[in-house]
Design a protein around this motif. Structure first.
Motif, PDB file in Angstrom:
ATOM      1  N   ALA A 291       0.880  -1.181  -0.099  1.00 42.78           N
ATOM      2  CA  ALA A 291      -0.047  -0.221   0.003  1.00 42.78           C
ATOM      3  C   ALA A 291       0.775   1.284  -0.103  1.00 42.78           C
ATOM      4  CB  ALA A 291      -1.036   0.081   1.326  1.00 42.78           C
ATOM      5  N   VAL A 292       0.220   2.228  -0.616  1.00 46.17           N
ATOM      6  CA  VAL A 292       0.922   3.611  -0.668  1.00 46.17           C
ATOM      7  C   VAL A 292       0.122   4.548   0.129  1.00 46.17           C
ATOM      8  CG1 VAL A 292       1.928   5.337  -1.972  1.00 46.17           C
ATOM      9  CG2 VAL A 292       1.862   3.033  -2.898  1.00 46.17           C
ATOM     10  N   ALA A 293       0.691   5.110   1.332  1.00 48.40           N
ATOM     11  CA  ALA A 293      -0.296   5.786   2.101  1.00 48.40           C
ATOM     12  C   ALA A 293       0.296   7.178   2.530  1.00 48.40           C
ATOM     13  CB  ALA A 293      -0.601   4.877   3.283  1.00 48.40           C
ATOM     14  N   ALA A 294      -0.503   7.906   3.077  1.00 43.88           N
ATOM     15  CA  ALA A 294      -0.017   9.569   3.317  1.00 43.88           C
ATOM     16  C   ALA A 294       0.378   9.374   4.626  1.00 43.88           C
ATOM     17  CB  ALA A 294      -0.857  10.443   2.970  1.00 43.88           C
ATOM     18  N   ALA A 295       1.448  10.034   5.199  1.00 46.19           N
ATOM     19  CA  ALA A 295       1.760  10.281   6.426  1.00 46.19           C
ATOM     20  C   ALA A 295       1.329  11.485   7.009  1.00 46.19           C
ATOM     21  CB  ALA A 295       3.329  10.561   6.610  1.00 46.19           C
ATOM     22  N   ARG A 296       1.178  11.800   8.332  1.00 41.22           N
ATOM     23  CA  ARG A 296       0.538  12.814   9.033  1.00 41.22           C
ATOM     24  C   ARG A 296       0.754  13.128  10.302  1.00 41.22           C
ATOM     25  NH1 ARG A 296      -3.539  11.638  12.792  1.00 41.22           N
ATOM     26  NH2 ARG A 296      -4.356   9.540  12.684  1.00 41.22           N
ATOM     27  N   ASN A 297       0.571  13.999  10.826  1.00 35.58           N
ATOM     28  CA  ASN A 297       1.070  14.590  12.173  1.00 35.58           C
ATOM     29  C   ASN A 297      -0.343  14.147  13.026  1.00 35.58           C
ATOM     30  OD1 ASN A 297      -0.920  16.425  11.806  1.00 35.58           O
ATOM     31  ND2 ASN A 297       0.556  18.195  11.644  1.00 35.58           N
ATOM     32  N   ASN A 298      -0.387  14.512  14.260  1.00 37.22           N
ATOM     33  CA  ASN A 298      -1.409  14.072  15.173  1.00 37.22           C
ATOM     34  C   ASN A 298      -2.347  15.176  15.027  1.00 37.22           C
ATOM     35  OD1 ASN A 298      -2.916  12.740  17.136  1.00 37.22           O
ATOM     36  ND2 ASN A 298      -1.731  13.213  18.871  1.00 37.22           N
ATOM     37  N   ASN A 299      -3.318  15.003  14.170  1.00 33.76           N
ATOM     38  CA  ASN A 299      -4.425  16.057  14.190  1.00 33.76           C
ATOM     39  C   ASN A 299      -5.770  15.269  14.079  1.00 33.76           C
ATOM     40  OD1 ASN A 299      -5.751  16.059  11.194  1.00 33.76           O
ATOM     41  ND2 ASN A 299      -3.378  15.686  11.057  1.00 33.76           N
ATOM     42  N   PRO A 300      -6.849  15.849  14.945  1.00 33.55           N
ATOM     43  CA  PRO A 300      -8.101  15.154  15.001  1.00 33.55           C
ATOM     44  C   PRO A 300      -8.783  14.805  13.724  1.00 33.55           C
ATOM     45  CG  PRO A 300      -8.312  17.381  15.838  1.00 33.55           C
ATOM     46  CD  PRO A 300      -6.991  17.069  15.687  1.00 33.55           C
ATOM     47  N   GLN A 301      -8.619  15.819  12.777  1.00 38.07           N
ATOM     48  CA  GLN A 301      -9.246  15.394  11.309  1.00 38.07           C
ATOM     49  C   GLN A 301      -8.394  14.530  10.409  1.00 38.07           C
ATOM     50  OE1 GLN A 301      -7.891  18.521  12.410  1.00 38.07           O
ATOM     51  NE2 GLN A 301      -9.850  19.217  13.186  1.00 38.07           N
ATOM     52  N   LYS A 302      -7.449  13.732  10.986  1.00 32.78           N
ATOM     53  CA  LYS A 302      -6.456  12.945  10.081  1.00 32.78           C
ATOM     54  C   LYS A 302      -6.142  13.404   8.893  1.00 32.78           C
ATOM     55  CE  LYS A 302      -8.828   9.305  12.696  1.00 32.78           C
ATOM     56  NZ  LYS A 302     -10.035   7.895  12.606  1.00 32.78           N
ATOM     57  N   MET A 303      -6.036  14.757   8.903  1.00 35.61           N
ATOM     58  CA  MET A 303      -5.562  15.247   7.537  1.00 35.61           C
ATOM     59  C   MET A 303      -4.039  14.729   7.296  1.00 35.61           C
ATOM     60  SD  MET A 303      -6.937  19.099   7.905  1.00 35.61           S
ATOM     61  CE  MET A 303      -6.436  19.696   6.294  1.00 35.61           C
ATOM     62  N   SER A 304      -3.800  14.632   6.210  1.00 31.41           N
ATOM     63  CA  SER A 304      -2.570  14.086   5.673  1.00 31.41           C
ATOM     64  C   SER A 304      -1.485  15.193   5.386  1.00 31.41           C
ATOM     65  CB  SER A 304      -2.723  13.258   4.408  1.00 31.41           C
ATOM     66  OG  SER A 304      -3.491  12.183   4.431  1.00 31.41           O
ATOM     67  N   SER A 305      -0.156  14.888   5.482  1.00 30.84           N
ATOM     68  CA  SER A 305       0.896  15.498   5.092  1.00 30.84           C
ATOM     69  C   SER A 305       0.819  15.655   3.479  1.00 30.84           C
ATOM     70  CB  SER A 305       2.211  14.934   5.418  1.00 30.84           C
ATOM     71  OG  SER A 305       3.394  15.381   4.637  1.00 30.84           O
ATOM     72  N   GLY A 306       1.263  17.006   3.478  1.00 29.91           N
ATOM     73  CA  GLY A 306       1.215  17.470   1.812  1.00 29.91           C
ATOM     74  C   GLY A 306       1.982  16.675   0.934  1.00 29.91           C
ATOM     75  N   SER A 307       2.863  16.122   1.377  1.00 29.29           N
ATOM     76  CA  SER A 307       3.976  15.429   0.501  1.00 29.29           C
ATOM     77  C   SER A 307       4.486  14.099   1.001  1.00 29.29           C
ATOM     78  CB  SER A 307       5.100  16.358   0.259  1.00 29.29           C
ATOM     79  OG  SER A 307       5.976  16.654   1.492  1.00 29.29           O
ATOM     80  N   GLN A 308       4.630  13.837   2.310  1.00 27.12           N
ATOM     81  CA  GLN A 308       5.214  12.952   2.921  1.00 27.12           C
ATOM     82  C   GLN A 308       4.196  11.545   2.619  1.00 27.12           C
ATOM     83  OE1 GLN A 308       7.415  12.910   6.507  1.00 27.12           O
ATOM     84  NE2 GLN A 308       7.619  14.781   6.475  1.00 27.12           N
ATOM     85  N   PHE A 309       4.774  10.468   2.258  1.00 23.10           N
ATOM     86  CA  PHE A 309       4.171   9.156   1.990  1.00 23.10           C
ATOM     87  C   PHE A 309       4.886   7.984   2.563  1.00 23.10           C
ATOM     88  CE2 PHE A 309       6.908   9.636  -1.655  1.00 23.10           C
ATOM     89  CZ  PHE A 309       7.108   8.571  -1.964  1.00 23.10           C
ATOM     90  N   TYR A 310       4.371   6.893   2.592  1.00 23.35           N
ATOM     91  CA  TYR A 310       4.841   5.663   3.103  1.00 23.35           C
ATOM     92  C   TYR A 310       4.414   4.594   2.054  1.00 23.35           C
ATOM     93  CZ  TYR A 310       0.982   4.924   6.025  1.00 23.35           C
ATOM     94  OH  TYR A 310      -0.438   4.738   6.673  1.00 23.35           O
ATOM     95  N   LEU A 311       5.397   3.566   2.017  1.00 25.21           N
ATOM     96  CA  LEU A 311       5.213   2.251   1.441  1.00 25.21           C
ATOM     97  C   LEU A 311       5.125   1.379   2.430  1.00 25.21           C
ATOM     98  CD1 LEU A 311       7.735   2.728  -1.464  1.00 25.21           C
ATOM     99  CD2 LEU A 311       5.286   3.368  -1.426  1.00 25.21           C
ATOM    100  N   VAL A 312       4.125   0.502   2.561  1.00 29.44           N
ATOM    101  CA  VAL A 312       3.880  -0.475   3.312  1.00 29.44           C
ATOM    102  C   VAL A 312       4.504  -1.943   3.241  1.00 29.44           C
ATOM    103  CG1 VAL A 312       2.229  -2.042   4.763  1.00 29.44           C
ATOM    104  CG2 VAL A 312       1.673   0.393   4.427  1.00 29.44           C
TER     105      VAL A 312
END
Length: 213
Positions: free
Chosen positions: A111-132
């Motif tokens: 899976a290709v997924a978006a990283a994020r900081n700890n925010n209640p809306q679960k909004m994603s980083s604008g550029s950081q991603f990870y490969l599972v």
């Protein structure tokens, strides 16, 4: 199970996640270990379009996979990593905005997924991603994940988690916006590199991303 069968099963299980009226966009992540071909989901249009724009603008070129955890994932896309000194802590950089959550697909292997900081809306980083990369999961773990994450896995998703693995504890919290369709062996090579105490590779692993037309 051979790699082709795994990819076909993975693609079959997630095919319904893509809109039938529009052909999926593919991209290639070039690394010194080889190339990883990914398919972007049409059901996550904000993440898809953002990734395409950044890639076409050259945003990802020469950035690092700055966080590598074997049997978990490899993460990149921090613009601060392009000229980072050895040992520098990374992972907080971005393009200056976040992306609305488009949560739905599971964190199966590849899976290709978006990283994020700890925010209640679960909004994603604008550029950081990870490969599972992940690992194989048993029914007891999936049962507990369903209770903890308030989700319900289909029989096919359970089958794939048990046969090819993944990271289900991230489900319902992070947006999966694509999948690897070729190059899982390259992912495994990157996931196996030596890292420091902060999970940064001791030798830089750089990327270049291009969109396939």
């Amino acid at each position: 199970m051979n790699r082709l069968t795994t990819i076909l099963l993975f693609g079959l299980s997630l095919a319904l996640l893509s809109c039938g009226n529009k052909e999926n966009t593919h991209a290639v992540i070039e690394t010194s270990f080889g190339n990883i071909k990914i398919m972007l989901y049409n059901t996550t249009p904000k993440h898809r379009d953002n990734f395409i724009k950044l890639a076409e603008d050259g945003f990802y070129d020469s950035l690092l996979f700055h966080r590598v955890v074997s049997a978990f994932m490899v993460q990149g896309g921090d613009p601060d990593s392009r000229n980072a000194a050895p040992g520098a802590m990374l992972g907080t950089g971005g393009p200056g905005y976040q992306i609305d959550a488009e949560i739905g697909a599971p964190h199966l292997r590849g899976a290709v997924a978006a990283a994020r900081n700890n925010n209640p809306q679960k909004m994603s980083s604008g550029s950081q991603f990870y490969l599972v990369q992940g690992q194989k999961i048993d029914d007891n773990y999936l049962d507990e994940t369903e209770r903890r994450q308030n989700i319900r896995y289909s029989p096919e998703q359970r089958k794939l988690y048990k046969e090819i693995g993944g990271t289900p504890f991230l489900d319902n919290d992070y947006t999966v916006f694509g999948e690897i369709v070729d190059g899982l062996d390259v992912l495994d090579k990157i996931a196996a590199v030596p890292t420091d105490a902060g999970n940064r590779p001791l030798e830089d692993v750089r990327m270049k991303v291009r969109i396939l037309k």
